[in-house]
Design an enzyme around this catalytic site. Structure first.
Site, PDB file in Angstrom:
ATOM      1  N   CYS A 147       7.795  11.760   6.836  1.00  0.00           N
ATOM      2  CA  CYS A 147       7.135  10.596   7.430  1.00  0.00           C
ATOM      3  C   CYS A 147       7.912  10.090   8.642  1.00  0.00           C
ATOM      4  O   CYS A 147       8.905   9.376   8.510  1.00  0.00           O
ATOM      5  CB  CYS A 147       6.995   9.499   6.371  1.00  0.00           C
ATOM      6  SG  CYS A 147       6.116   8.046   6.984  1.00  0.00           S
TER       7      CYS A 147
ATOM      8  N   CYS B 208       7.919   6.310   9.079  1.00  0.00           N
ATOM      9  CA  CYS B 208       8.806   5.629   8.124  1.00  0.00           C
ATOM     10  C   CYS B 208      10.273   5.799   8.513  1.00  0.00           C
ATOM     11  O   CYS B 208      11.055   4.859   8.451  1.00  0.00           O
ATOM     12  CB  CYS B 208       8.643   6.205   6.726  1.00  0.00           C
ATOM     13  SG  CYS B 208       6.943   6.386   6.202  1.00  0.00           S
ATOM     14  N   ASP B 209      10.654   7.010   8.872  1.00  0.00           N
ATOM     15  CA  ASP B 209      12.077   7.333   8.972  1.00  0.00           C
ATOM     16  C   ASP B 209      12.574   7.611  10.383  1.00  0.00           C
ATOM     17  O   ASP B 209      13.785   7.750  10.593  1.00  0.00           O
ATOM     18  CB  ASP B 209      12.392   8.544   8.071  1.00  0.00           C
ATOM     19  CG  ASP B 209      12.168   8.219   6.593  1.00  0.00           C
ATOM     20  OD1 ASP B 209      12.274   7.029   6.239  1.00  0.00           O
ATOM     21  OD2 ASP B 209      11.885   9.139   5.817  1.00  0.00           O
TER      22      ASP B 209
HETATM   23  C1  LIG Z   1       9.728  10.478   2.088  1.00  0.00           C
HETATM   24  C2  LIG Z   1       8.785   9.327   2.314  1.00  0.00           C
HETATM   25  C3  LIG Z   1       9.268   8.159   2.863  1.00  0.00           C
HETATM   26  C4  LIG Z   1       8.418   7.090   3.080  1.00  0.00           C
HETATM   27  N1  LIG Z   1       8.921   5.939   3.605  1.00  0.00           N
HETATM   28  C5  LIG Z   1       8.102   4.894   3.836  1.00  0.00           C
HETATM   29  C6  LIG Z   1       8.617   3.685   4.411  1.00  0.00           C
HETATM   30  O1  LIG Z   1       9.802   3.573   4.710  1.00  0.00           O
HETATM   31  N2  LIG Z   1       7.728   2.677   4.615  1.00  0.00           N
HETATM   32  C7  LIG Z   1       6.393   2.779   4.313  1.00  0.00           C
HETATM   33  O2  LIG Z   1       5.645   1.823   4.512  1.00  0.00           O
HETATM   34  N3  LIG Z   1       5.889   3.924   3.784  1.00  0.00           N
HETATM   35  C8  LIG Z   1       6.705   4.969   3.540  1.00  0.00           C
HETATM   36  N4  LIG Z   1       6.197   6.135   3.031  1.00  0.00           N
HETATM   37  C9  LIG Z   1       4.752   6.206   2.760  1.00  0.00           C
HETATM   38  C10 LIG Z   1       4.445   5.459   1.454  1.00  0.00           C
HETATM   39  O3  LIG Z   1       5.311   5.937   0.452  1.00  0.00           O
HETATM   40  C11 LIG Z   1       3.000   5.664   1.047  1.00  0.00           C
HETATM   41  O4  LIG Z   1       2.135   5.286   2.097  1.00  0.00           O
HETATM   42  C12 LIG Z   1       2.672   4.813  -0.176  1.00  0.00           C
HETATM   43  O5  LIG Z   1       3.568   5.102  -1.236  1.00  0.00           O
HETATM   44  C13 LIG Z   1       1.240   5.051  -0.661  1.00  0.00           C
HETATM   45  O6  LIG Z   1       1.046   4.267  -1.785  1.00  0.00           O
HETATM   46  P1  LIG Z   1      -0.086   4.585  -2.856  1.00  0.00           P
HETATM   47  O7  LIG Z   1       0.024   3.474  -3.842  1.00  0.00           O
HETATM   48  O8  LIG Z   1      -1.368   4.803  -2.189  1.00  0.00           O
HETATM   49  O9  LIG Z   1       0.276   5.973  -3.525  1.00  0.00           O
HETATM   50  P2  LIG Z   1       1.606   6.700  -3.994  1.00  0.00           P
HETATM   51  O10 LIG Z   1       2.842   5.979  -3.629  1.00  0.00           O
HETATM   52  O11 LIG Z   1       1.420   8.091  -3.523  1.00  0.00           O
HETATM   53  O12 LIG Z   1       1.476   6.643  -5.581  1.00  0.00           O
HETATM   54  C14 LIG Z   1       0.494   7.375  -6.239  1.00  0.00           C
HETATM   55  C15 LIG Z   1       0.629   7.093  -7.713  1.00  0.00           C
HETATM   56  O13 LIG Z   1      -0.465   7.684  -8.408  1.00  0.00           O
HETATM   57  C16 LIG Z   1      -0.002   8.309  -9.580  1.00  0.00           C
HETATM   58  N5  LIG Z   1      -0.988   9.330  -9.971  1.00  0.00           N
HETATM   59  C17 LIG Z   1      -1.404  10.421  -9.281  1.00  0.00           C
HETATM   60  N6  LIG Z   1      -2.332  11.101 -10.002  1.00  0.00           N
HETATM   61  C18 LIG Z   1      -2.488  10.413 -11.170  1.00  0.00           C
HETATM   62  C19 LIG Z   1      -3.291  10.606 -12.333  1.00  0.00           C
HETATM   63  N7  LIG Z   1      -4.125  11.650 -12.433  1.00  0.00           N
HETATM   64  N8  LIG Z   1      -3.188   9.719 -13.338  1.00  0.00           N
HETATM   65  C20 LIG Z   1      -2.354   8.629 -13.245  1.00  0.00           C
HETATM   66  N9  LIG Z   1      -1.581   8.397 -12.155  1.00  0.00           N
HETATM   67  C21 LIG Z   1      -1.648   9.278 -11.143  1.00  0.00           C
HETATM   68  C22 LIG Z   1       1.361   8.834  -9.223  1.00  0.00           C
HETATM   69  O14 LIG Z   1       2.145   9.029 -10.378  1.00  0.00           O
HETATM   70  C23 LIG Z   1       1.888   7.663  -8.372  1.00  0.00           C
HETATM   71  O15 LIG Z   1       2.438   6.690  -9.196  1.00  0.00           O
HETATM   72  C24 LIG Z   1       7.028   7.205   2.765  1.00  0.00           C
HETATM   73  C25 LIG Z   1       6.537   8.391   2.208  1.00  0.00           C
HETATM   74  C26 LIG Z   1       7.393   9.440   1.973  1.00  0.00           C
HETATM   75  C27 LIG Z   1       6.871  10.710   1.356  1.00  0.00           C
END
Ligand SMILES: Cc1cc2nc3c(=O)[nH]c(=O)nc-3n(C[C@H](O)[C@H](O)[C@H](O)COP(=O)(O)OP(=O)(O)OC[C@H]3O[C@@H](n4cnc5c(N)ncnc54)[C@H](O)[C@@H]3O)c2cc1C
Length: 321
Positions: free
Chosen positions: A141, A144-145
């Site tokens: 990302c 992000c980084d």
């Molecule tokens: C390395 C890295 C660094 C990042 N740094 C930043 C940052 O500094 N700042 C920032 O704003 N964003 C950052 N991001 C982006 C950010 O992490 C994502 O945009 C954010 O986490 C998305 O949130 P979400 O809740 O949509 O899903 P996610 O965080 O992807 O969470 C998905 C959830 O769904 C669950 N899940 C999936 N399938 C199932 C299922 N079938 N049953 C039950 N549960 C399920 C998973 O276990 C997980 O808990 C970063 C991403 C990465 C990869």
């Protein structure tokens, strides 16, 4: 084998910023939400050490701590957080219909509303040196980084629009960006290609792949290989960004919900409504554009409000009839 069936007002699937924010709002609206964490409790942010751009943390915070705090906040209002995976779904087509969700292939839940927050998974190259240095200079990302590499030399892998966009983003912050493109051309749109080509501090290397990410604890360099000549070359970098795409976690919803050609759940207009009444989607699972914790949290809030309004409409229709 099916256990006993449980009935809920609101089921939240996923424990990232979207799921926990939906849980905070749904619990405070007395929807008595149950949230299943999935295989990655806390979501993608648990894979990063430093979150510097989430409002409210002036000194920054590490990802896992932030997610524990979000969970605690959701639990404070009565959300029941459970470990478990949704493994199958059967969504009703009817307004006011009951949705069936199977957890861990055994327990069936019946829910009046479902909030899907299953996120997306960043794709990595999968080579050992890259995996070893994830969080130590290898990131998926740039937005992000990228800031951590201000004024430094970095590289980015990828050839699509996202890679081109992230390369331009990095070029604004970093001294030099080397862009590795596997083929002899980019997949990005012509406009994005022109943008990348026009920036003096981006060097595009076609027919080039990562051989090895160099460094022990942190990234110190990159050994690149030309896939036509086989020639290898080392460059000195401190950050490597992988921009080869994301996979939305939507396999279990296929055939149940409308999705776009890449598998992201389609939501209606500015809402989090999906193609099925009472089923809402928030976070990265429905957003391939912004993919940030704050935008995921924002749509988590929207999903809970949409669910609450939907339930109110269904209940008042039942009272009239
Ligand atoms: C390395 C890295 C660094 C990042 N740094 C930043 C940052 O500094 N700042 C920032 O704003 N964003 C950052 N991001 C982006 C950010 O992490 C994502 O945009 C954010 O986490 C998305 O949130 P979400 O809740 O949509 O899903 P996610 O965080 O992807 O969470 C998905 C959830 O769904 C669950 N899940 C999936 N399938 C199932 C299922 N079938 N049953 C039950 N549960 C399920 C998973 O276990 C997980 O808990 C970063 C991403 C990465 C990869």
């Amino acid at each position: 084998m099916t256990e006993k069936i449980e009935r809920l007002k609101t089921l939240i699937i996923g424990s990232g910023p979207a799921g926990y924010t939906a849980a905070i709002y749904a619990a405070r609206a007395d929807l008595k939400p149950v949230l299943y964490t999935g295989m990655e409790p806390g979501g993608q942010l648990t894979t990063t050490t430093e979150v510097d751009n989430f409002p409210g943390y002036p000194e920054g915070i590490d990802g896992p701590t932030m997610m524990v705090q979000l969970q605690q906040q959701a639990e404070r209002f009565g959300t029941e957080v459970r470990i478990g995976m949704a493994t199958a779904v059967e969504f009703s087509d009817e307004v006011g219909g009951i949705h069936k969700i199977t957890i861990d292939d055994s327990k069936v839940i019946e829910a009046e509303t479902v909030i899907i927050s299953t996120g997306a998974t960043a794709k990595y190259l999968g080579i050992p040196s890259e995996q070893k240095l994830r969080g130590g200079g290898v990131s998926a990302c740039a937005v992000c980084d990228g800031f951590f590499y201000k004024g430094q030399d970095v590289a980015i892998v990828g050839a699509g629009d996202t890679a081109a966009e992230e390369a331009s983003y990095l070029a604004n912050i970093c001294k030099k960006v080397t862009m590795l493109v596997r083929k002899d051309h980019m997949r990005a749109s012509k406009a994005m290609q022109h943008r990348v080509e026009s920036l003096d501090n981006i060097e595009i290397r076609y027919n080039t792949e990562v051989d090895t990410v160099l460094g022990d604890q942190v990234v110190e360099g990159l050994r690149m290989v030309n896939n036509v000549t086989g020639e290898k070359e080392d460059i000195s970098i401190t950050g490597l960004f992988i921009a080869i795409g994301h996979k939305p976690n939507t396999d279990i919803f296929k055939g149940q919900l409308e999705m776009d050609e890449t598998g992201y759940i389609v939501t209606k207009g500015k809402s989090t409504k999906t193609s099925k009444p009472g089923v809402f989607a928030s976070g990265d699972v429905q957003d391939k554009e912004y993919r940030q914790a704050i935008t995921a949290a924002g749509t988590g809030c929207m999903a809970a409000l949409d669910a609450e309004r939907y339930l109110a409409t269904v209940e008042s229709a039942e009272e009239v009839s």
